[in-house]
Design a protein around this motif. Structure first.
Motif, PDB file in Angstrom:
ATOM      1  N   GLU A 155       1.675  -0.878   0.395  1.00 35.84           N
ATOM      2  CA  GLU A 155       0.039  -0.153   0.314  1.00 35.84           C
ATOM      3  C   GLU A 155       1.090   1.602  -0.226  1.00 35.84           C
ATOM      4  O   GLU A 155       2.126   1.267   0.502  1.00 35.84           O
ATOM      5  CB  GLU A 155      -0.800  -0.129   1.093  1.00 35.84           C
ATOM      6  N   LEU A 156       0.433   2.216  -0.302  1.00 42.81           N
ATOM      7  CA  LEU A 156       0.882   3.757  -0.411  1.00 42.81           C
ATOM      8  C   LEU A 156       1.680   3.698   1.476  1.00 42.81           C
ATOM      9  O   LEU A 156       3.378   4.371   1.210  1.00 42.81           O
ATOM     10  CB  LEU A 156      -0.450   5.127  -0.836  1.00 42.81           C
ATOM     11  N   GLY A 157       0.950   3.356   2.331  1.00 38.61           N
ATOM     12  CA  GLY A 157       2.077   3.332   3.099  1.00 38.61           C
ATOM     13  C   GLY A 157       2.421   2.433   3.997  1.00 38.61           C
ATOM     14  O   GLY A 157       2.956   2.785   5.056  1.00 38.61           O
ATOM     15  N   THR A 182     -10.535   0.855   1.184  1.00 33.62           N
ATOM     16  CA  THR A 182      -9.537   1.031   1.239  1.00 33.62           C
ATOM     17  C   THR A 182      -9.696   2.917   2.078  1.00 33.62           C
ATOM     18  O   THR A 182     -10.282   3.846   1.882  1.00 33.62           O
ATOM     19  CB  THR A 182      -9.092   2.007   0.082  1.00 33.62           C
ATOM     20  N   PRO A 183      -9.702   2.391   3.673  1.00 36.39           N
ATOM     21  CA  PRO A 183     -10.489   3.586   4.405  1.00 36.39           C
ATOM     22  C   PRO A 183      -9.698   5.244   4.554  1.00 36.39           C
ATOM     23  O   PRO A 183      -9.910   6.381   4.871  1.00 36.39           O
ATOM     24  CB  PRO A 183      -9.921   2.931   5.936  1.00 36.39           C
ATOM     25  N   LYS A 184      -8.173   4.618   3.694  1.00 39.65           N
ATOM     26  CA  LYS A 184      -7.426   6.549   3.657  1.00 39.65           C
ATOM     27  C   LYS A 184      -6.267   6.195   3.308  1.00 39.65           C
ATOM     28  O   LYS A 184      -6.253   5.379   2.003  1.00 39.65           O
ATOM     29  CB  LYS A 184      -7.099   6.754   5.313  1.00 39.65           C
ATOM     30  N   ILE A 185      -6.161   7.184   2.889  1.00 39.07           N
ATOM     31  CA  ILE A 185      -4.879   7.402   1.227  1.00 39.07           C
ATOM     32  C   ILE A 185      -4.281   6.449   1.847  1.00 39.07           C
ATOM     33  O   ILE A 185      -3.644   6.095   0.449  1.00 39.07           O
ATOM     34  CB  ILE A 185      -4.878   9.000   1.084  1.00 39.07           C
ATOM     35  N   MET A 188      -4.513   3.010   0.208  1.00 41.89           N
ATOM     36  CA  MET A 188      -4.477   2.683  -1.299  1.00 41.89           C
ATOM     37  C   MET A 188      -2.967   1.137  -1.314  1.00 41.89           C
ATOM     38  O   MET A 188      -1.874   1.691  -1.891  1.00 41.89           O
ATOM     39  CB  MET A 188      -4.131   3.972  -2.204  1.00 41.89           C
ATOM     40  N   TRP A 190      -0.635   0.531  -3.881  1.00 39.24           N
ATOM     41  CA  TRP A 190       0.279   1.052  -4.975  1.00 39.24           C
ATOM     42  C   TRP A 190       1.749   0.227  -5.088  1.00 39.24           C
ATOM     43  O   TRP A 190       2.439  -0.324  -4.227  1.00 39.24           O
ATOM     44  CB  TRP A 190       0.948   2.017  -4.104  1.00 39.24           C
ATOM     45  N   TYR A 254      -1.958   1.655  -8.957  1.00 46.25           N
ATOM     46  CA  TYR A 254      -2.810   1.908  -7.743  1.00 46.25           C
ATOM     47  C   TYR A 254      -4.461   1.272  -7.432  1.00 46.25           C
ATOM     48  O   TYR A 254      -4.766   0.932  -8.773  1.00 46.25           O
ATOM     49  CB  TYR A 254      -2.601   3.138  -7.800  1.00 46.25           C
ATOM     50  N   MET A 256      -7.618   2.151  -5.303  1.00 49.76           N
ATOM     51  CA  MET A 256      -8.526   1.887  -4.302  1.00 49.76           C
ATOM     52  C   MET A 256     -10.056   1.432  -4.545  1.00 49.76           C
ATOM     53  O   MET A 256     -10.636   1.087  -5.609  1.00 49.76           O
ATOM     54  CB  MET A 256      -9.120   3.793  -4.364  1.00 49.76           C
TER      55      MET A 256
ATOM     56  N   TYR B   9      -9.756  12.351   0.769  1.00 50.54           N
ATOM     57  CA  TYR B   9      -8.543  12.388   1.701  1.00 50.54           C
ATOM     58  C   TYR B   9      -8.081  13.439   1.402  1.00 50.54           C
ATOM     59  O   TYR B   9      -7.445  13.428   2.708  1.00 50.54           O
ATOM     60  CB  TYR B   9      -7.553  10.885   0.534  1.00 50.54           C
ATOM     61  N   ILE B  13      -6.402  14.406   5.596  1.00 54.29           N
ATOM     62  CA  ILE B  13      -4.882  14.218   5.965  1.00 54.29           C
ATOM     63  C   ILE B  13      -4.214  15.900   5.835  1.00 54.29           C
ATOM     64  O   ILE B  13      -3.404  16.063   6.005  1.00 54.29           O
ATOM     65  CB  ILE B  13      -4.078  13.263   5.085  1.00 54.29           C
ATOM     66  N   ARG B 323       6.825   8.752   7.159  1.00 51.92           N
ATOM     67  CA  ARG B 323       7.136   7.493   6.941  1.00 51.92           C
ATOM     68  C   ARG B 323       6.460   6.709   8.304  1.00 51.92           C
ATOM     69  O   ARG B 323       7.874   6.659   8.850  1.00 51.92           O
ATOM     70  CB  ARG B 323       8.092   6.578   6.337  1.00 51.92           C
ATOM     71  N   ARG B 324       5.628   5.843   8.869  1.00 56.93           N
ATOM     72  CA  ARG B 324       6.218   5.400   9.547  1.00 56.93           C
ATOM     73  C   ARG B 324       6.397   3.292   8.856  1.00 56.93           C
ATOM     74  O   ARG B 324       5.290   3.571   8.351  1.00 56.93           O
ATOM     75  CB  ARG B 324       4.747   5.388  10.229  1.00 56.93           C
ATOM     76  N   HIS B 415       9.416   4.099  -3.118  1.00 57.08           N
ATOM     77  CA  HIS B 415       8.662   5.612  -3.256  1.00 57.08           C
ATOM     78  C   HIS B 415      10.084   6.248  -3.829  1.00 57.08           C
ATOM     79  O   HIS B 415       9.923   6.665  -4.747  1.00 57.08           O
ATOM     80  CB  HIS B 415       7.485   5.899  -2.185  1.00 57.08           C
ATOM     81  N   TYR B 640       1.637  10.781   0.713  1.00 62.18           N
ATOM     82  CA  TYR B 640       0.550  10.017  -0.148  1.00 62.18           C
ATOM     83  C   TYR B 640      -0.037  11.240  -1.240  1.00 62.18           C
ATOM     84  O   TYR B 640      -0.194  10.420  -1.654  1.00 62.18           O
ATOM     85  CB  TYR B 640       0.618   8.958   0.864  1.00 62.18           C
TER      86      TYR B 640
END
Lengths: 675, 675
Positions: A155-157, A182-185, A188, A190, A254, A256, B9, B13, B323-324, B415, B640
């Protein structure tokens, strides 16, 4: 005008023949190149099959990579899809099957430049994670390309840390469906390949919720595009993630999901299932699944990591035998750059590493084949060792080979920097191998965790896996070598590597212990040791690689010429490693400063020895000109002619630039009257 | 759908604000960020002027780099020409002059993305190598862009070794012309910027022949394209060399000359002239000319080498604070990756190096300013030192910074691999700095030659230049440090660097001497020492850099906060260098194994200390978001969201792919009926 010039120059340097500077390198080979190729392939029959596959692919114009360096991302993608579709036809036509002997050479022959690689991962994940019913339903569809699959994990994160994935799949008992969101960006999806523009289906990894309770990450088959007109399915947003450093031919995408509903049967449920009433059932062992993920890391080493280094060595070494620059001795002709010690020191250790890694890759495959058999018999004892090995070697080899390709690129000076050399694409592609399938630092820490555990077990007298039994060995005090020739004795340097690997594991284990005993929390203590843990993991893999190279050379006894040159390469690989990491060996005095001077002397001597066989040694990799796709690296060594001819094909020479009419003419004409 | 998603989104954020994970990093800065920016700029007035220039450029849409990552080579070239032409207008409009205070910031502000940089080299070479008449004729034309100049030195077959150039210029006394020719393909000019499609004139370096005698390489002004319609002049073949790893915006070109005649007056003749009867006259000293070439290496360091590393650090460190990934401690939130020791160990030494190199660049500029004054007064004594310094530092800094940018790229995981991160272009561009203006290995050997000479002179009690007087210093036996805190004493580590630099120079000088005395020919002996000579040159530059950093920190005494954090960075730079090159320091026992453990401990401690100020330390570089052009590195840390938004602009998302109609639909439909 240009063409006239071309033909004139072509005669001048004899394009029809091999550049004499390269031809002369081949006349003095100390071993049979064909024999070595056979050794690398694992037998003459393999060589034959490989060449047959390569020939069929390269003869087919659809697979041509001639324009690759001039194409846009869109053009590359289109070509990759065309090739993938054509490849299906070709395989059918040739009778090549996925379980046939030709299959492993096809990817090498098309140089990775095809689409639908993730389609294969889609299929494998269903085969491994799906129930018999699911396999029976989906695999035939996928095999016949009645759908195009992808694999949506990252995912993106979130990348390597799978537990952190944020995509959700909530079970709805009333409709017997999972609702994906996809609860938050940052949730997503990716990066998944084939997903940006091609895939119709994908395996989505999501946190499973049943009756409000989270059961962790599970895989779900989700259709994302219409099979009829390819439009996005309801609730799906998908597209391409844009330009990357390489992989322009792949539509990394990507995704969503907004209230996307899929039937209960679409959760891959070999190991766990949600029953109609919402009861969550876990069954069997997921260990075989971990094993599969682990094998991916090993399976990519050959094509994605070692072959690119072999190609880069081939290009850079052939070019260095042809390129002349400056004079070694006054009054003489300009020297081949391969005759400079600094150039040898750049390239020949990379060449030795390519061989070392080819052989350690064979070792890993044997390890995994044995492990696979045990696991089939439900004996999972070797899993930790296999996981640690695949992690560490994937990290070490990808890091080493990436650095090696970069060295080769830089060693070719300005021409190496041209895309036409082939080296920039090799570099930008192999670089990704340091990141995908587990980021290297994280992987090395996995290996280190295994080492620390084994070290503790060994100290406590408990049994430990075979590849790490050395950790229990008694530490010898000092290296016994007396002169530089002693360092050509494999016993001497293998022992030095072993000693250093033990020292790094044991000293880091001690530091960890000290920190914990002084009151630092366990996880914090681990973090404070990670720089040194990474060193320990690398030292372990380096040791195994050297040891395996030595053992491989010993087994070559029925071919003296090949054994001799392989012994030189093995020595070079080992001594280069000591020379480049001198601090690790000097630290506790195992190697003294005087011995390090001997090592340096032997190492530099070896450069001169191997230099004589450098071109035959890369010839033995047996790459065709088409597979190298390099103006510098072709077998005939006519580099300048080729650079010039290839540059003509560039779009920058095929278009009258609008810049002249728009900007240059006004600029120049404005003032032309005053000239 | 995508747009709906986006706005939703964005709110989620808080795109309007700064990501709280980044905001919190800024609240705890231990020093004044603005104050440090001023220190870096060399005073508040410089900061003001720089920002004013940057603002003017960034406000002008013509200079936008928004689409840079999506453009083809042709589009990049066109944009660069448009910008170059527009920049002339802009400078006129703003009243910015080449000798004004704004000038040095313009290139930084346009991020190098303009054409006609070689036009400036064309002008400089005429100013330096041309007679007063030639300067009077050509410089006004060039200044007013009544012609576009280039600089044609490098050939397909010759780069750094200028004496080997093969282009010929034969003087014809009957017509008073030089006849220029490209005698073979390897003599083709290759790589000159602005020459592939733009230039109307170029300075060609060719072997001068008069009455059959060769006088070596000389520069000639040659017109290659019509000023009227830009068509190639008679006898000229020219074009673009095609795709490269970067510099897509520059039309690097090739040039073949076939009996091209130019008037006698077109040989740049400040230092040597061919008189009408063919008499060759050499006059004055060419030394000032060598000095000019030498200064180019120093002048490029700031914009081409150090700034890219600063940008890469800014991007990677801001991203690492946002980034976490995974958990440091069980039960806690996922940790910022900047909190992992391994991530700190990747990024913070690069940050320290960026500062170290910024300061050593100031030192070099002072050295060169002083040297320039002396040379103006015809005192050429400092030339060897300046040449050695410019060569060594160009090589060391470009090598170090290139590696640093690569580390930053890899530290950002997947990324970082996206072009949208900005890191790939920084990397592929800075990589070229290792090759151009002298290949690094050759440059380091120039420095080494100087060191060996100075070492011999020092041993013989002769005077030697100031920067190398340390070579005459008495060598202390052992490092006196007793605990890890001692290694935060600059005297201790500067001494260690000095000791190692002396040892490497002296031991290599000894090896060279031994070889020669044992009968090896001088040039061959040199070649056999080059690997170690390169080490010695690097150690010298590393030592000077550390020493200069220490001296710079001492001078910051009126700003305690800034001095303190700079001291930490200086310590980190120094200890990282010892940790990473441990073998060099351990080799003769100057540093013991136990001391190396202390160094490691201090080094790892420093990572934790500097980590707290990491974000403020990159903020102080004062890059605008537009100049970073990175989805990961923006000041607000909304990575993101930005990755997603930028991906939408990619051509891969703006075109219905022909691949679907051509290949995918037939593939899927063929079998759809059977689904």
């Amino acid at each position: 005008m240009a063409l006239l010039g071309t033909s004139k120059y072509a005669q001048g340097i004899g394009l029809s023949g091999v550049n004499p500077d390269l031809a002369s390198e081949r006349q003095t080979a100390s071993f049979s190149v064909e024999g070595l190729t056979t050794v690398l392939d694992g037998g003459a029959e393999h060589t034959r099959v490989r060449r047959a596959v390569v020939e069929v692919i390269e003869r087919d114009p659809v697979f041509s990579r001639e324009n690759q360096y001039f194409q846009t991302q869109n053009e590359r993608y289109e070509a990759a899809v065309r090739k993938a579709v054509h490849l299906q036809k070709k395989m059918h036509e040739m009778g090549w099957r996925e379980d046939g002997p030709e299959f492993i050479y096809i990817y090498r022959a098309v140089a990775g430049d095809v689409a639908f690689l993730l389609h294969r991962v889609f299929m494998r994940s269903i085969s491994v994670l799906g129930s018999d019913e699911q396999v029976a339903k989906w695999i035939p569809l996928a095999t016949k390309h009645q759908l195009i699959g992808s694999y949506a994990q990252t995912e993106l994160g979130h990348g390597t840390y799978l537990q952190g994935l944020e995509t959700t799949a909530v079970f709805d008992t009333t409709t017997q469906e999972f609702i994906l969101n996809t609860p938050k960006i940052s949730a997503m999806k990716w990066w998944p390949g084939d997903m940006g523009r091609s895939a119709t289906h994908t395996v989505v990894f999501a946190q499973l919720y049943v009756h409000g309770k989270c059961y962790g990450v599970h895989p779900f088959i989700v259709q994302i595009r219409s099979l009829w007109d390819h439009s996005l399915c309801p609730g799906i947003t998908a597209g391409d993630i844009g330009p990357k450093m390489n992989f322009e031919h792949i539509d990394n995408g990507y995704l969503m999901l907004q209230n996307v509903r899929i039937p209960r049967e679409n959760m891959l449920n070999k190991f766990c299932e949600v029953q109609p009433d919402g009861t969550y059932v876990r069954r069997g062992s997921q260990k075989i699944n971990y094993f599969t993920m682990t094998t991916v890391r090993v399976s990519l080493l050959s094509d994605e990591v070692i072959l690119p280094l072999m190609k880069a060595c081939t290009i850079a070494i052939r070019y260095s035998a042809v390129r002349r620059q400056s004079k070694l001795n006054p009054g003489e002709k300009e020297a081949k750059i391969l005759d400079y010690q600094t150039q040898q020191e750049k390239l020949l250790p990379q060449l030795a590493a390519a061989y070392a890694f080819h052989f350690v890759n064979n070792y890993l495959h044997k390890l995994f084949d044995r492990g696979y058999k045990e696991i089939q018999e439900r004996n999972f004892n070797s899993l930790p060792e296999l996981h640690a090995s695949s992690s560490g070697f994937k990290a070490m080899l990808s890091q080493y080979c990436t650095a090696g390709v970069e060295i080769c690129l830089r060693a070719c000076g300005g021409h190496g920097y041209s895309l036409l050399s082939g080296l920039p694409s090799l570099y930008t592609k192999i670089l990704a191998s340091c990141i995908y399938e587990g980021e290297n630092t994280i992987l090395l820490l996995q290996t280190a965790r295994f080492l620390i555990k084994c070290f503790a077990a060994a100290s406590a007298g408990q049994p430990i896996p075979q590849s790490v039994t050395y950790l229990a060995a008694v530490k010898p005090g000092k290296c016994p070598a007396k002169n530089k020739l002693d360092f050509l004795n494999p016993d001497i340097y293998v022992e030095a590597y072993q000693h250093t690997a033990i020292r790094l594991s044991s000293s880091t284990a001690a530091k960890l212990q000290d920190l914990i005993q002084s009151g630092v929390k366990k996880h914090e203590a681990w973090n404070q040791c990670t720089v040194q843990l990474v060193q320990a993991a690398k030292a372990h893999c380096h040791y195994i690689t050297v040891k395996n190279f030595v053992e491989t050379v010993e087994k070559l006894e029925n071919n003296a010429g090949i054994q001799k040159i392989m012994k030189h390469l093995c020595d070079l690989f080992a001594l280069h490693g000591i020379f480049s990491n001198a601090g690790l060996f000097l630290h506790d005095g195992y190697i003294s400063g005087a011995q390090m001077d001997m090592i340096t002397a032997s190492y530099l001597d070896l450069l001169g020895v191997i230099r004589k066989d450098a071109v035959p040694l890369v010839d033995a990799f047996d790459f065709t000109d088409k597979s190298l796709n390099s103006a510098l690296g072709s077998y005939d060594g006519n580099v300048y002619q080729r650079l010039y001819e290839w540059a003509q094909k560039s779009p920058t020479n095929q278009q009258i630039s609008p810049a002249y009419e728009k900007y240059l003419r006004p600029l120049l004409h404005n003032k032309l009257s005053k000239l």
